[in-house]
Enzyme design. Sequence first.
Site, mmCIF file in Angstrom:
data_model
loop_
_atom_site.group_PDB
_atom_site.id
_atom_site.type_symbol
_atom_site.label_atom_id
_atom_site.label_comp_id
_atom_site.label_asym_id
_atom_site.label_seq_id
_atom_site.Cartn_x
_atom_site.Cartn_y
_atom_site.Cartn_z
ATOM 1 N N ASP A 191 0.832 -1.157 -0.050
ATOM 2 C CA ASP A 191 -0.047 0.070 0.063
ATOM 3 C C ASP A 191 0.997 1.029 -0.025
ATOM 4 O O ASP A 191 0.843 2.162 0.978
ATOM 5 C CB ASP A 191 -0.803 0.085 1.278
ATOM 6 C CG ASP A 191 -0.250 0.019 2.684
ATOM 7 O OD1 ASP A 191 -0.774 0.342 3.478
ATOM 8 O OD2 ASP A 191 0.928 -0.372 2.543
ATOM 9 N N ASP A 242 6.690 0.986 1.814
ATOM 10 C CA ASP A 242 6.511 0.194 0.899
ATOM 11 C C ASP A 242 7.420 0.510 -0.292
ATOM 12 O O ASP A 242 8.057 -0.495 -0.712
ATOM 13 C CB ASP A 242 5.209 0.197 0.328
ATOM 14 C CG ASP A 242 4.102 -0.248 1.416
ATOM 15 O OD1 ASP A 242 3.900 0.818 2.059
ATOM 16 O OD2 ASP A 242 3.473 -1.204 1.611
ATOM 17 N N ASN A 283 -2.452 2.736 3.522
ATOM 18 C CA ASN A 283 -1.829 4.003 3.709
ATOM 19 C C ASN A 283 -2.666 4.933 3.104
ATOM 20 O O ASN A 283 -2.879 6.083 3.877
ATOM 21 C CB ASN A 283 -0.421 4.098 3.186
ATOM 22 C CG ASN A 283 0.706 3.266 4.231
ATOM 23 O OD1 ASN A 283 0.296 3.294 5.440
ATOM 24 N ND2 ASN A 283 1.419 2.565 3.545
ATOM 25 N N THR A 286 3.500 -5.953 2.313
ATOM 26 C CA THR A 286 3.842 -4.956 3.118
ATOM 27 C C THR A 286 2.641 -3.966 3.303
ATOM 28 O O THR A 286 2.993 -2.865 3.809
ATOM 29 C CB THR A 286 4.806 -4.041 2.489
ATOM 30 O OG1 THR A 286 4.644 -3.620 1.257
ATOM 31 C CG2 THR A 286 6.334 -5.059 2.355
ATOM 32 N N PHE A 345 -1.054 -1.439 12.328
ATOM 33 C CA PHE A 345 -1.770 -0.856 11.101
ATOM 34 C C PHE A 345 -2.215 -1.912 10.113
ATOM 35 O O PHE A 345 -3.541 -2.165 9.845
ATOM 36 C CB PHE A 345 -1.150 0.361 10.491
ATOM 37 C CG PHE A 345 -1.876 0.868 9.304
ATOM 38 C CD1 PHE A 345 -1.974 0.451 8.020
ATOM 39 C CD2 PHE A 345 -3.021 1.807 9.720
ATOM 40 C CE1 PHE A 345 -2.567 1.004 7.054
ATOM 41 C CE2 PHE A 345 -3.733 2.265 8.855
ATOM 42 C CZ PHE A 345 -3.585 1.899 7.342
ATOM 43 N N ASN A 346 -1.151 -2.767 9.816
ATOM 44 C CA ASN A 346 -1.683 -3.604 8.544
ATOM 45 C C ASN A 346 -2.695 -4.737 8.975
ATOM 46 O O ASN A 346 -3.623 -5.236 8.009
ATOM 47 C CB ASN A 346 -0.565 -4.079 7.872
ATOM 48 C CG ASN A 346 0.353 -3.228 7.202
ATOM 49 O OD1 ASN A 346 -0.037 -2.362 6.587
ATOM 50 N ND2 ASN A 346 1.727 -3.607 7.035
ATOM 51 N N HIS A 381 9.648 0.317 8.217
ATOM 52 C CA HIS A 381 9.225 -0.900 8.508
ATOM 53 C C HIS A 381 9.270 -1.894 7.196
ATOM 54 O O HIS A 381 9.768 -2.936 7.425
ATOM 55 C CB HIS A 381 7.608 -1.005 8.811
ATOM 56 C CG HIS A 381 7.198 0.343 9.892
ATOM 57 N ND1 HIS A 381 7.275 -0.360 11.210
ATOM 58 C CD2 HIS A 381 6.651 1.102 9.944
ATOM 59 C CE1 HIS A 381 6.781 0.708 11.951
ATOM 60 N NE2 HIS A 381 6.576 1.756 11.238
ATOM 61 N N ASP A 382 8.765 -1.629 6.282
ATOM 62 C CA ASP A 382 8.457 -2.596 5.216
ATOM 63 C C ASP A 382 9.503 -3.375 4.393
ATOM 64 O O ASP A 382 9.783 -4.275 4.161
ATOM 65 C CB ASP A 382 7.545 -1.858 4.275
ATOM 66 C CG ASP A 382 6.054 -1.585 4.507
ATOM 67 O OD1 ASP A 382 5.482 -0.830 4.042
ATOM 68 O OD2 ASP A 382 5.865 -2.476 5.584
#
Length: 315
Positions: A11, A16, A41, A124, A165-166, A238-239
């Site tokens: 996203d 990402d 996102n 991701t 979140f994901n 993060h991703d």
Amino acid sequence: MKRIPIILDGDPGHDDAIAWVFAKAYEDLFDIKGVISVSGNQTIDKTTINSQKICALLGIKAPIAQGAVRPLLNPVMTAGNWHGESGLDGAELPEPEALSDLSGVELMAKILKESEEPVTIISTGPLTNVAQLLMTYPELKIKIGVISIMGGGLTYGNWTMAAEFNIIEDPEAAWTVFHSGIRLYVSALNVTERALIRPSDIEKIRAVGNDVAEVVAKWIEFFIQYPMAIGYEGAPVHDPCAVLMLAKPDLFECKDLYVDIELEGEFTRGETVADFRDWSTEKPNCTCCVDIDQEKYVKYLCEALHAYDGRKVKI
Ligand code: RIB
Ligand code: CA
């Protein structure tokens, strides 16, 4: 060595996008077969055009398809506070690559059907696309070798006290994936929040000195603002951990764990509940990274960016 066929499912989203910078840079290891967007996102229209622009920036020549417009049950919930109105604010990008006529699930199914090797999916964002793939084409599950996921918080959340979140975006999709029996690699907040890019790292990235590195530096200059305003020491990118768990396992310490997804709790819906009990009788369903070498993380990003030396980007 045979390259690993991969599907990028995300996203974008700044992190990402940087995960995809790594994936394309490691083209000796990965053969990118498709890119699928998902709402998360930002809304699906924005994450899709961002996917197309990132592919143009990086020279990813794989088909790109629009994925899930919304989660399986939840309404759409976006993160514009982190990623801006476009979902990828901060840098001008090239004209987008074309979009496939296929839906995200159709493209994923086509890639799995045509692949002679098991395919790795690098997710991701919310897991809606993967869950829909498994529910629509159960016979293709056998063609998926690994799913490497950025998602969850093994002991805490970021979107709520308990949920990342994901996962909370689409808990039912996450439950479907974590109960699929497919080999899962999980990069959760316990590690990904330490995949931190500090303000002092931005000039190291810019100093790589090519067009893609300049865009990444600009992305981070935007993306770092919100987390630092709420107390982070930099940008938790993060991703890329979902790519690096496959490409650079030396970066991490990992543990096989049983992880389940809370669907009901008033305070805990979307929580990834991890079983750390050494005496547990639960069979682990995923390999989770539990520590990261933070110095190496930035070093690997700069090294990966040198893969784009000589790539002239027309913006
Ligand atoms: O919680 C962090 C995750 O949510 C990252 O994948 C970020 O891009 C957002 O999707
Ligand atoms: Ca993401």
